[in-house]
Design a protein around this motif. Structure first.
Motif, PDB file in Angstrom:
ATOM      1  N   ARG A   1      46.324  40.265  35.875  1.00 45.65           N
ATOM      2  CA  ARG A   1      45.701  39.652  37.073  1.00 45.65           C
ATOM      3  C   ARG A   1      44.414  38.937  36.694  1.00 45.65           C
ATOM      4  O   ARG A   1      44.143  37.829  37.172  1.00 45.65           O
ATOM      5  N   GLN A   2      43.610  39.561  35.819  1.00 45.78           N
ATOM      6  CA  GLN A   2      42.357  38.938  35.395  1.00 45.78           C
ATOM      7  C   GLN A   2      42.623  37.665  34.589  1.00 45.78           C
ATOM      8  O   GLN A   2      41.966  36.634  34.797  1.00 45.78           O
ATOM      9  N   LEU A   3      43.599  37.732  33.680  1.00 47.14           N
ATOM     10  CA  LEU A   3      43.925  36.559  32.876  1.00 47.14           C
ATOM     11  C   LEU A   3      44.423  35.407  33.743  1.00 47.14           C
ATOM     12  O   LEU A   3      44.086  34.245  33.510  1.00 47.14           O
ATOM     13  N   ARG A   4      45.227  35.729  34.739  1.00 41.42           N
ATOM     14  CA  ARG A   4      45.728  34.674  35.622  1.00 41.42           C
ATOM     15  C   ARG A   4      44.596  34.038  36.415  1.00 41.42           C
ATOM     16  O   ARG A   4      44.587  32.825  36.647  1.00 41.42           O
ATOM     17  N   GLY A   5      43.630  34.862  36.834  1.00 40.71           N
ATOM     18  CA  GLY A   5      42.469  34.313  37.542  1.00 40.71           C
ATOM     19  C   GLY A   5      41.649  33.398  36.648  1.00 40.71           C
ATOM     20  O   GLY A   5      41.243  32.299  37.050  1.00 40.71           O
ATOM     21  N   GLU A   6      41.406  33.837  35.394  1.00 40.80           N
ATOM     22  CA  GLU A   6      40.656  33.007  34.453  1.00 40.80           C
ATOM     23  C   GLU A   6      41.423  31.728  34.135  1.00 40.80           C
ATOM     24  O   GLU A   6      40.825  30.641  34.015  1.00 40.80           O
ATOM     25  N   SER A   7      42.745  31.844  33.983  1.00 41.77           N
ATOM     26  CA  SER A   7      43.567  30.665  33.684  1.00 41.77           C
ATOM     27  C   SER A   7      43.493  29.647  34.812  1.00 41.77           C
ATOM     28  O   SER A   7      43.412  28.438  34.570  1.00 41.77           O
TER      29      SER A   7
END
Length: 384
Positions: A159-165
């Protein structure tokens, strides 16, 4: 009876009236003609064209450096986005593996019936065997709890990676929009300069070329704004597309062969010497906006490549290169220093000593040796 009055006659006869009207129309047309010619924009002189072309080139170079900066940021955002996307894919793979493990555990529990431990102990015919199995089940439960924790951790990370992406993708699109805007600005300025030059007669063009050559302190030079379709990283360019001619190429070859403008002071260290040596090897190569070599350069692309050859990484643009080292005054210049010009820090060259630099001037002017006095000096930086 009503009185009849004689109508008042015009003092001019019919033919006289027609003659007067004709004269009036002719007079009006003549006045309009002279008025129009009096208000028409006069044809610009060669000096005025040169001044305007110089201004357009300077503005195009400002836009080029902004383009370079936007491209650098876009490249960084694209790299970061790709890295996050790859990491998300790896995390997703680990998550799927953990989920499969949990599924296998759940299936095993279902097959065992999931009876209460006290009931299983009461029904067993071999209490020792049951207790041994219970210990194994407890260990399995610990492994299951660890697997659940792993799944939760991977879900949170994804979830965090998708937000950063998503944030990097938004930034990337913004930089790409800026990239297109600055490219349009460069192309527009160069096209406008080309149109001005194309309006010159042969005689006017000759005077223009002479003025450019005199400013550059060199022989015959043909300057054309033909790089309107130049792009970053161009590696192949014909002499016509680059705007070079035999005269300017000959001057550049002379610089390479005779050492014209060589520094009268030795480079202060081996890295500065390597940067200067690389820059000298590029003499005569065309200016192409956004290019970083090896066959063409813009001004900051040349200085970046020269110092890269010396093992030093410089940022991409003039306004970041000026902060890449120690600022020095004009009186303290040493070979290898970066010298910057114009109030907007829109041009850079590599100082080689004796008041000379190597730089990529502008479209139609190849990489050459030139005096630092030919442009308004803005500052200098010494690379460590």
């Amino acid at each position: 009876m009503a009185a009849h009055r004689k109508s008042k006659q015009s003092p001019l006869g019919g033919s006289a009236v027609r003659t007067a009207a004709t004269l009036a129309l002719a007079s009006a047309a003549t006045a309009t003609l002279f008025e129009g010619s009096g208000h028409a924009d006069p044809r610009p002189t060669t000096a005025q064209v040169k001044a305007e072309v110089d201004r357009l080139y300077e503005e195009a170079e400002v836009a080029t450096e902004r383009y370079n900066g936007a491209k650098e940021k876009a490249d960084q955002a694209r790299t970061a986005f790709d890295r996050l996307r790859d990491e998300a894919a790896r995390r997703t793979e680990r998550l799927n593996t953990a989920r499969e493990g949990l599924g296998a555990m759940a299936a095993a529990q279902y097959r065992s019936g999931g009876l209460d431990p006290a009931v299983q102990l009461a029904l067993t015919s071999d209490p020792d065997q049951y207790l041994e199995r219970a210990a194994l089940a407890e260990k399995a439960g610990e492994r299951q709890a660890a697997a659940v924790t792993s799944v939760r951790r991977e879900l949170a990370a994804i979830r965090q990676l998708r937000g950063e992406s998503a944030g990097k993708l938004t930034a990337l699109r913004g930089h790409e929009t800026e990239l297109r805007r600055q490219k349009a600005a460069v192309v527009g300025k160069l096209a406008e300069a080309r149109r001005l030059l194309d309006r010159l007669t042969d005689e006017e063009r000759a005077r223009y070329e002479a003025a450019v050559a005199a400013r550059n302190g060199s022989g015959t030079s043909t300057t054309r704004a033909d790089n309107t379709n130049g792009s970053a990283g161009s590696t192949t360019r014909s002499s016509a597309a680059a705007g070079t001619t035999g005269g300017s190429s000959a001057t550049a070859r002379a610089d390479r062969s005779s050492g014209a403008g060589r520094a009268s002071v030795n480079a202060p260290n081996s890295r500065a010497a390597a940067a200067i040596s690389f820059a000298r090897a590029q003499l005569g190569k065309p200016y192409v906006w956004g290019a970083t070599g090896p066959s063409a350069y813009d001004c900051s692309g040349l200085t970046q490549a020269a110092w890269r050859a010396a093992g030093v990484t410089l940022p991409r643009t003039t306004y970041t290169q000026i902060n890449a080292g120690q600022r020095v005054s004009r009186s303290q210049l040493a070979p290898g220093d970066l010298v910057f010009f114009y109030s907007g820090i829109s041009h850079v060259g590599l100082y080689i000593g004796g008041g000379q630099m190597i730089h990529a001037p502008r479209p139609g002017a190849p990489v050459r040796v030139a005096p630092i006095d030919e442009m308004p000096f803005a500052g200098a930086t010494r690379i460590g």
